[in-house]
Motif scaffolding. Structure first.
Motif, PDB file in Angstrom:
ATOM      1  N   ASN A  56     -56.919  17.836   1.554  1.00  0.00           N
ATOM      2  CA  ASN A  56     -56.799  19.229   1.117  1.00  0.00           C
ATOM      3  C   ASN A  56     -58.029  19.696   0.332  1.00  0.00           C
ATOM      4  OD1 ASN A  56     -54.190  19.356   2.248  1.00  0.00           O
ATOM      5  ND2 ASN A  56     -53.343  18.446   0.391  1.00  0.00           N
ATOM      6  N   GLY A  57     -59.224  19.331   0.805  1.00  0.00           N
ATOM      7  CA  GLY A  57     -60.457  19.748   0.161  1.00  0.00           C
ATOM      8  C   GLY A  57     -60.848  18.955  -1.066  1.00  0.00           C
ATOM      9  N   GLN A  58     -60.030  18.020  -1.487  1.00  0.00           N
ATOM     10  CA  GLN A  58     -60.308  17.166  -2.643  1.00  0.00           C
ATOM     11  C   GLN A  58     -60.837  15.822  -2.157  1.00  0.00           C
ATOM     12  OE1 GLN A  58     -59.700  17.824  -6.081  1.00  0.00           O
ATOM     13  NE2 GLN A  58     -60.686  15.879  -6.457  1.00  0.00           N
ATOM     14  N   ALA A  59     -61.881  15.331  -2.799  1.00  0.00           N
ATOM     15  CA  ALA A  59     -62.458  14.033  -2.436  1.00  0.00           C
ATOM     16  C   ALA A  59     -62.065  12.983  -3.462  1.00  0.00           C
ATOM     17  CB  ALA A  59     -63.973  14.139  -2.358  1.00  0.00           C
ATOM     18  N   TRP A  60     -61.620  11.855  -2.979  1.00  0.00           N
ATOM     19  CA  TRP A  60     -61.272  10.712  -3.827  1.00  0.00           C
ATOM     20  C   TRP A  60     -62.146   9.553  -3.395  1.00  0.00           C
ATOM     21  CZ3 TRP A  60     -58.026  12.368  -7.439  1.00  0.00           C
ATOM     22  CH2 TRP A  60     -57.199  13.448  -7.130  1.00  0.00           C
ATOM     23  N   SER A  61     -62.584   8.745  -4.357  1.00  0.00           N
ATOM     24  CA  SER A  61     -63.411   7.589  -4.015  1.00  0.00           C
ATOM     25  C   SER A  61     -62.885   6.349  -4.739  1.00  0.00           C
ATOM     26  CB  SER A  61     -64.870   7.850  -4.384  1.00  0.00           C
ATOM     27  OG  SER A  61     -65.003   8.026  -5.774  1.00  0.00           O
ATOM     28  N   GLY A  62     -63.467   5.213  -4.401  1.00  0.00           N
ATOM     29  CA  GLY A  62     -63.105   3.957  -5.052  1.00  0.00           C
ATOM     30  C   GLY A  62     -61.644   3.592  -4.868  1.00  0.00           C
ATOM     31  N   THR A  63     -61.081   2.983  -5.899  1.00  0.00           N
ATOM     32  CA  THR A  63     -59.698   2.515  -5.798  1.00  0.00           C
ATOM     33  C   THR A  63     -58.708   3.673  -5.744  1.00  0.00           C
ATOM     34  OG1 THR A  63     -59.476   2.282  -8.201  1.00  0.00           O
ATOM     35  CG2 THR A  63     -60.162   0.326  -6.954  1.00  0.00           C
ATOM     36  N   GLU A  64     -59.081   4.823  -6.280  1.00  0.00           N
ATOM     37  CA  GLU A  64     -58.176   5.971  -6.191  1.00  0.00           C
ATOM     38  C   GLU A  64     -58.043   6.414  -4.733  1.00  0.00           C
ATOM     39  OE1 GLU A  64     -55.277   8.381  -7.497  1.00  0.00           O
ATOM     40  OE2 GLU A  64     -56.278   6.812  -8.636  1.00  0.00           O
ATOM     41  N   ALA A  65     -59.139   6.360  -3.984  1.00  0.00           N
ATOM     42  CA  ALA A  65     -59.075   6.668  -2.554  1.00  0.00           C
ATOM     43  C   ALA A  65     -58.164   5.666  -1.838  1.00  0.00           C
ATOM     44  CB  ALA A  65     -60.475   6.639  -1.943  1.00  0.00           C
ATOM     45  N   ILE A  66     -58.321   4.404  -2.160  1.00  0.00           N
ATOM     46  CA  ILE A  66     -57.532   3.358  -1.503  1.00  0.00           C
ATOM     47  C   ILE A  66     -56.044   3.536  -1.791  1.00  0.00           C
ATOM     48  CG2 ILE A  66     -57.088   0.866  -1.447  1.00  0.00           C
ATOM     49  CD1 ILE A  66     -60.152   0.550  -2.058  1.00  0.00           C
ATOM     50  N   THR A  67     -55.685   3.801  -3.045  1.00  0.00           N
ATOM     51  CA  THR A  67     -54.267   3.943  -3.378  1.00  0.00           C
ATOM     52  C   THR A  67     -53.679   5.211  -2.749  1.00  0.00           C
ATOM     53  OG1 THR A  67     -54.820   4.959  -5.506  1.00  0.00           O
ATOM     54  CG2 THR A  67     -54.357   2.599  -5.503  1.00  0.00           C
ATOM     55  N   ARG A  68     -54.445   6.275  -2.689  1.00  0.00           N
ATOM     56  CA  ARG A  68     -53.948   7.504  -2.064  1.00  0.00           C
ATOM     57  C   ARG A  68     -53.779   7.335  -0.553  1.00  0.00           C
ATOM     58  NH1 ARG A  68     -53.784  12.129  -5.191  1.00  0.00           N
ATOM     59  NH2 ARG A  68     -54.462  11.746  -7.322  1.00  0.00           N
ATOM     60  N   ILE A  69     -54.679   6.598   0.059  1.00  0.00           N
ATOM     61  CA  ILE A  69     -54.527   6.294   1.489  1.00  0.00           C
ATOM     62  C   ILE A  69     -53.248   5.498   1.697  1.00  0.00           C
ATOM     63  CG2 ILE A  69     -55.470   4.915   3.389  1.00  0.00           C
ATOM     64  CD1 ILE A  69     -58.289   5.731   2.288  1.00  0.00           C
ATOM     65  N   GLY A  70     -53.032   4.493   0.850  1.00  0.00           N
ATOM     66  CA  GLY A  70     -51.812   3.690   0.952  1.00  0.00           C
ATOM     67  C   GLY A  70     -50.559   4.528   0.817  1.00  0.00           C
ATOM     68  N   GLU A  71     -50.572   5.459  -0.127  1.00  0.00           N
ATOM     69  CA  GLU A  71     -49.416   6.357  -0.304  1.00  0.00           C
ATOM     70  C   GLU A  71     -49.155   7.172   0.956  1.00  0.00           C
ATOM     71  OE1 GLU A  71     -49.384   7.433  -5.045  1.00  0.00           O
ATOM     72  OE2 GLU A  71     -50.694   8.585  -3.732  1.00  0.00           O
ATOM     73  N   ARG A  72     -50.213   7.728   1.533  1.00  0.00           N
ATOM     74  CA  ARG A  72     -50.065   8.564   2.725  1.00  0.00           C
ATOM     75  C   ARG A  72     -49.605   7.761   3.933  1.00  0.00           C
ATOM     76  NH1 ARG A  72     -53.217  13.185   3.770  1.00  0.00           N
ATOM     77  NH2 ARG A  72     -52.112  13.183   5.734  1.00  0.00           N
ATOM     78  N   LEU A  73     -50.072   6.516   4.036  1.00  0.00           N
ATOM     79  CA  LEU A  73     -49.687   5.691   5.175  1.00  0.00           C
ATOM     80  C   LEU A  73     -48.226   5.273   5.095  1.00  0.00           C
ATOM     81  CD1 LEU A  73     -52.787   3.359   5.558  1.00  0.00           C
ATOM     82  CD2 LEU A  73     -52.030   5.129   7.162  1.00  0.00           C
ATOM     83  N   GLY A  74     -47.756   5.041   3.878  1.00  0.00           N
ATOM     84  CA  GLY A  74     -46.387   4.558   3.714  1.00  0.00           C
ATOM     85  C   GLY A  74     -46.245   3.130   4.215  1.00  0.00           C
ATOM     86  N   GLY A  75     -45.031   2.638   4.288  1.00  0.00           N
ATOM     87  CA  GLY A  75     -44.775   1.284   4.764  1.00  0.00           C
ATOM     88  C   GLY A  75     -45.626   0.263   4.042  1.00  0.00           C
ATOM     89  N   ALA A  76     -46.248  -0.636   4.820  1.00  0.00           N
ATOM     90  CA  ALA A  76     -47.086  -1.690   4.249  1.00  0.00           C
ATOM     91  C   ALA A  76     -48.292  -1.115   3.508  1.00  0.00           C
ATOM     92  CB  ALA A  76     -47.555  -2.639   5.353  1.00  0.00           C
ATOM     93  N   GLY A  77     -48.721   0.071   3.867  1.00  0.00           N
ATOM     94  CA  GLY A  77     -49.843   0.705   3.189  1.00  0.00           C
ATOM     95  C   GLY A  77     -49.576   0.968   1.725  1.00  0.00           C
ATOM     96  N   LYS A  78     -48.305   1.149   1.377  1.00  0.00           N
ATOM     97  CA  LYS A  78     -47.957   1.417  -0.025  1.00  0.00           C
ATOM     98  C   LYS A  78     -48.265   0.237  -0.941  1.00  0.00           C
ATOM     99  CE  LYS A  78     -44.933   5.242  -0.041  1.00  0.00           C
ATOM    100  NZ  LYS A  78     -44.044   5.915  -0.904  1.00  0.00           N
ATOM    101  N   LEU A  79     -48.500  -0.928  -0.365  1.00  0.00           N
ATOM    102  CA  LEU A  79     -48.878  -2.081  -1.187  1.00  0.00           C
ATOM    103  C   LEU A  79     -50.158  -1.801  -1.974  1.00  0.00           C
ATOM    104  CD1 LEU A  79     -48.099  -5.025   1.256  1.00  0.00           C
ATOM    105  CD2 LEU A  79     -46.826  -4.367  -0.806  1.00  0.00           C
ATOM    106  N   ALA A  80     -51.011  -0.936  -1.438  1.00  0.00           N
ATOM    107  CA  ALA A  80     -52.258  -0.589  -2.128  1.00  0.00           C
ATOM    108  C   ALA A  80     -51.982   0.079  -3.471  1.00  0.00           C
ATOM    109  CB  ALA A  80     -53.109   0.329  -1.253  1.00  0.00           C
ATOM    110  N   THR A  81     -50.847   0.729  -3.601  1.00  0.00           N
ATOM    111  CA  THR A  81     -50.527   1.412  -4.861  1.00  0.00           C
ATOM    112  C   THR A  81     -50.249   0.427  -5.991  1.00  0.00           C
ATOM    113  OG1 THR A  81     -48.166   1.619  -4.359  1.00  0.00           O
ATOM    114  CG2 THR A  81     -49.604   3.426  -3.637  1.00  0.00           C
ATOM    115  N   LEU A  82     -50.029  -0.832  -5.655  1.00  0.00           N
ATOM    116  CA  LEU A  82     -49.808  -1.843  -6.691  1.00  0.00           C
ATOM    117  C   LEU A  82     -51.030  -2.003  -7.592  1.00  0.00           C
ATOM    118  CD1 LEU A  82     -47.904  -4.585  -4.664  1.00  0.00           C
ATOM    119  CD2 LEU A  82     -46.959  -2.958  -6.314  1.00  0.00           C
ATOM    120  N   MET A  83     -52.188  -1.585  -7.096  1.00  0.00           N
ATOM    121  CA  MET A  83     -53.400  -1.670  -7.918  1.00  0.00           C
ATOM    122  C   MET A  83     -53.270  -0.832  -9.183  1.00  0.00           C
ATOM    123  SD  MET A  83     -56.664  -1.698  -5.370  1.00  0.00           S
ATOM    124  CE  MET A  83     -56.275  -0.212  -4.474  1.00  0.00           C
ATOM    125  N   ARG A  84     -52.412   0.159  -9.168  1.00  0.00           N
ATOM    126  CA  ARG A  84     -52.274   1.053 -10.309  1.00  0.00           C
ATOM    127  C   ARG A  84     -51.658   0.381 -11.537  1.00  0.00           C
ATOM    128  NH1 ARG A  84     -50.700   6.309  -6.939  1.00  0.00           N
ATOM    129  NH2 ARG A  84     -52.820   7.054  -6.574  1.00  0.00           N
TER     130      ARG A  84
END
Length: 124
Positions: A56-84
């Motif tokens: 939505n026009g916002q750029a995320w980088s680093g681990t914040e990008a990774i965790t947001r990608i995981g959130e959007r993917l759902g399922g196994a991708g949500k494991l990336a949010t554990l970094m938080r």
């Protein structure tokens, strides 16, 4: 993302595999489009830490990008949010160390032999 890095190429393939709705597009920073996007958001394509997630026009980088990608993917991708569970400063420190040494994982051209799922998402 760095299309020459084996680790990031592997991550791109995992995103393509987990993205059942095919919402994600993947763009190597070595391409014209990738270079233009990275520079538009104030980064340099030669920067070893360059990894952007645009939403939505916002750029995320680093681990914040990774965790947001995981959130959007759902399922196994949500494991990336554990970094938080770790403080952001610590997460970014680890991320930068891996990014700076990423070619120790090997080099590969993401565009050379993409599978069909990845090919549909590549922006080059």
């Amino acid at each position: 993302m760095d299309g020459d890095c084996s680790l990031r190429s592997w991550v791109a393939r995992q995103i393509a595999r987990l993205d059942r709705a095919e919402n994600f597009r993947i763009c190597p920073v070595q391409s014209r489009t990738g270079d233009a996007l990275v520079r538009h958001y104030g980064l340099q394509s030669k920067d070893t830490e360059t990894w952007l997630f645009l939403e939505n026009g916002q750029a995320w980088s680093g681990t914040e990008a990774i965790t947001r990608i995981g959130e959007r993917l759902g399922g196994a991708g949500k494991l990336a949010t554990l970094m938080r569970v770790f403080p952001r400063r610590s997460r970014e420190w680890v991320y930068r160390r891996i990014a700076r040494n990423r070619y120790r994982f090997g080099k590969s051209d993401i565009c050379a032999t993409p599978d069909e799922k990845l090919r549909r998402r590549l922006m080059i």
